[in-house]
Design a protein around this motif. Structure first.
Motif, PDB file in Angstrom:
ATOM      1  N   GLU A  23      -2.480  -1.615  -6.774  1.00  0.00           N
ATOM      2  CA  GLU A  23      -2.890  -0.969  -5.526  1.00  0.00           C
ATOM      3  C   GLU A  23      -3.739   0.271  -5.802  1.00  0.00           C
ATOM      4  O   GLU A  23      -4.539   0.671  -4.959  1.00  0.00           O
ATOM      5  CB  GLU A  23      -1.664  -0.562  -4.705  1.00  0.00           C
ATOM      6  CG  GLU A  23      -0.828  -1.722  -4.220  1.00  0.00           C
ATOM      7  CD  GLU A  23       0.461  -1.278  -3.549  1.00  0.00           C
ATOM      8  OE1 GLU A  23       0.985  -2.045  -2.730  1.00  0.00           O
ATOM      9  OE2 GLU A  23       0.932  -0.156  -3.825  1.00  0.00           O
ATOM     10  N   ILE A  24      -3.548   0.872  -6.966  1.00  0.00           N
ATOM     11  CA  ILE A  24      -4.260   2.115  -7.297  1.00  0.00           C
ATOM     12  C   ILE A  24      -5.597   1.828  -7.961  1.00  0.00           C
ATOM     13  O   ILE A  24      -6.636   2.394  -7.568  1.00  0.00           O
ATOM     14  CB  ILE A  24      -3.385   2.994  -8.214  1.00  0.00           C
ATOM     15  CG1 ILE A  24      -2.081   3.360  -7.518  1.00  0.00           C
ATOM     16  CG2 ILE A  24      -4.148   4.262  -8.615  1.00  0.00           C
ATOM     17  CD1 ILE A  24      -1.091   4.101  -8.402  1.00  0.00           C
ATOM     18  N   ASN A  38       0.802  -1.226   0.000  1.00  0.00           N
ATOM     19  CA  ASN A  38       0.000   0.000   0.000  1.00  0.00           C
ATOM     20  C   ASN A  38       0.836   1.278   0.000  1.00  0.00           C
ATOM     21  O   ASN A  38       0.459   2.270   0.626  1.00  0.00           O
ATOM     22  CB  ASN A  38      -0.968   0.006   1.192  1.00  0.00           C
ATOM     23  CG  ASN A  38      -1.998  -1.113   1.105  1.00  0.00           C
ATOM     24  OD1 ASN A  38      -2.422  -1.481   0.015  1.00  0.00           O
ATOM     25  ND2 ASN A  38      -2.368  -1.660   2.235  1.00  0.00           N
ATOM     26  N   TYR A  52       1.360   2.424  -2.900  1.00  0.00           N
ATOM     27  CA  TYR A  52       0.742   2.909  -4.142  1.00  0.00           C
ATOM     28  C   TYR A  52       1.759   3.145  -5.255  1.00  0.00           C
ATOM     29  O   TYR A  52       1.615   4.042  -6.057  1.00  0.00           O
ATOM     30  CB  TYR A  52      -0.084   4.173  -3.868  1.00  0.00           C
ATOM     31  CG  TYR A  52      -1.214   3.913  -2.901  1.00  0.00           C
ATOM     32  CD1 TYR A  52      -2.316   3.164  -3.295  1.00  0.00           C
ATOM     33  CD2 TYR A  52      -1.158   4.371  -1.587  1.00  0.00           C
ATOM     34  CE1 TYR A  52      -3.342   2.878  -2.401  1.00  0.00           C
ATOM     35  CE2 TYR A  52      -2.189   4.103  -0.687  1.00  0.00           C
ATOM     36  CZ  TYR A  52      -3.268   3.351  -1.105  1.00  0.00           C
ATOM     37  OH  TYR A  52      -4.288   3.077  -0.216  1.00  0.00           O
ATOM     38  N   LEU A  78      -5.680   7.341  -0.199  1.00  0.00           N
ATOM     39  CA  LEU A  78      -5.474   8.162  -1.385  1.00  0.00           C
ATOM     40  C   LEU A  78      -6.400   9.373  -1.384  1.00  0.00           C
ATOM     41  O   LEU A  78      -7.562   9.284  -0.997  1.00  0.00           O
ATOM     42  CB  LEU A  78      -5.717   7.339  -2.657  1.00  0.00           C
ATOM     43  CG  LEU A  78      -4.665   6.291  -2.995  1.00  0.00           C
ATOM     44  CD1 LEU A  78      -5.113   5.447  -4.186  1.00  0.00           C
ATOM     45  CD2 LEU A  78      -3.318   6.939  -3.280  1.00  0.00           C
ATOM     46  N   VAL A  93      -0.950  10.669  -1.460  1.00  0.00           N
ATOM     47  CA  VAL A  93      -1.188   9.742  -0.356  1.00  0.00           C
ATOM     48  C   VAL A  93      -1.393  10.557   0.907  1.00  0.00           C
ATOM     49  O   VAL A  93      -0.567  11.405   1.259  1.00  0.00           O
ATOM     50  CB  VAL A  93      -0.011   8.770  -0.178  1.00  0.00           C
ATOM     51  CG1 VAL A  93      -0.271   7.820   0.983  1.00  0.00           C
ATOM     52  CG2 VAL A  93       0.234   7.980  -1.461  1.00  0.00           C
ATOM     53  N   SER A 107      -9.098   1.468  -6.119  1.00  0.00           N
ATOM     54  CA  SER A 107      -9.047   2.117  -4.801  1.00  0.00           C
ATOM     55  C   SER A 107     -10.010   3.291  -4.728  1.00  0.00           C
ATOM     56  O   SER A 107     -10.216   4.023  -5.701  1.00  0.00           O
ATOM     57  CB  SER A 107      -7.629   2.619  -4.507  1.00  0.00           C
ATOM     58  OG  SER A 107      -6.739   1.546  -4.352  1.00  0.00           O
TER      59      SER A 107
END
Length: 264
Positions: free
Chosen positions: A147-148, A140, A142, A213, A206, A151
């Protein structure tokens, strides 16, 4: 007998028109740039732009033309450019195998006639197995597109959950630079529903503390962003389908006219 001849004539009329539609699309895509193309209807992407979501899971083909691995993830650097491609080699039915990494620029990406991406590298199966193993050291952070994509992100105009948005995709240029984030409003975005907006990657940050995010935009700014309509592949498919429907209608009308003439 007459009806058989009529049907054959109608079929002959349809085939050249369909081939013509493919030729027209081929000429069109040759002139497109790698940047997003704007129109009154919104934005669609040129042939050399890439969907990161679409690349995940794609096979990687070696110098012998055999499938030697598949794309497991893509690593972005701090400047929003694809740095590494994380791959899985070996394994059975997509499970297990060795996880390694190659420079993103080592990949060659082309498209077949059915518009599916074809990824290749100048390596053999033995060569890809000797690549540096990849281990995720911090989850995490990113840096991985996996991971993005999918999200939820917070907008900057309040803590109201209704203002949340979801990242649907990451669009890369041919060189691997992030051209756009594709963002959808509300939790509906997690199931692919809702309007899609193309926003700059630089707007993504972040959050301090919980590490979530944040999209540095208000709800009004997001809704004022260009609407993402379709990829170049979807646009091409729609154009060809529209031309095909017109051709079928024309052939049907011709068939009716000829039958009426014969009856008279």
């Amino acid at each position: 007998m007459n009806k058989l001849l009529i049907t054959a004539c109608a079929a002959a009329l349809m085939l050249p028109a369909s081939a013509s539609a493919m030729d027209m699309h081929k000429d069109k895509t040759k002139t497109e740039s790698s940047a997003a193309v704007s129109s009154e209807a919104g934005i669609y992407l040129a042939k050399t732009s890439l969907s990161a979501k679409e690349l995940l899971g794609e096979g990687i083909y070696g110098v012998k033309g055999d499938r030697i691995a598949r794309i497991d993830d893509i690593v972005l650097d701090a400047n929003g450019k694809a740095d590494k491609v994380v791959f899985l080699s070996g394994g059975v039915f997509g499970f297990g195998g060795t996880r390694g990494a190659l420079d993103y620029k080592a990949m060659t990406i082309a498209y077949e006639n059915d518009y599916e991406p074809v990824v290749s590298v100048s390596l053999s199966e033995e060569g890809v197995k000797s690549a540096v193993e990849y281990e995720t050291t911090q989850m995490n952070d990113y840096s991985l597109v996996s991971e993005i994509i999918g999200s939820k992100v917070d907008l900057v105009d309040g803590a109201d959950e209704d203002d949340d948005a979801v990242i649907n995709d990451i669009i890369l240029s041919e060189a691997g630079t992030v051209e756009h984030l594709i963002v959808q409003e509300s939790a509906l975005g997690s199931i692919g529903a809702g309007t899609k907006y193309a926003v700059p990657y630089s707007k993504l940050t972040v959050a301090q503390g919980d590490g979530g995010l944040v999209l540095d935009m208000t709800e009004e700014q997001l809704e004022a962003s260009p609407v993402f309509k379709a990829s170049w592949r979807e646009q091409a498919g729609a154009d060809i389908k529209k031309t095909w429907e017109k051709t079928k209608d024309g052939a049907s009308d011709l068939k009716d006219d000829v039958e009426n003439e014969i009856d008279d």
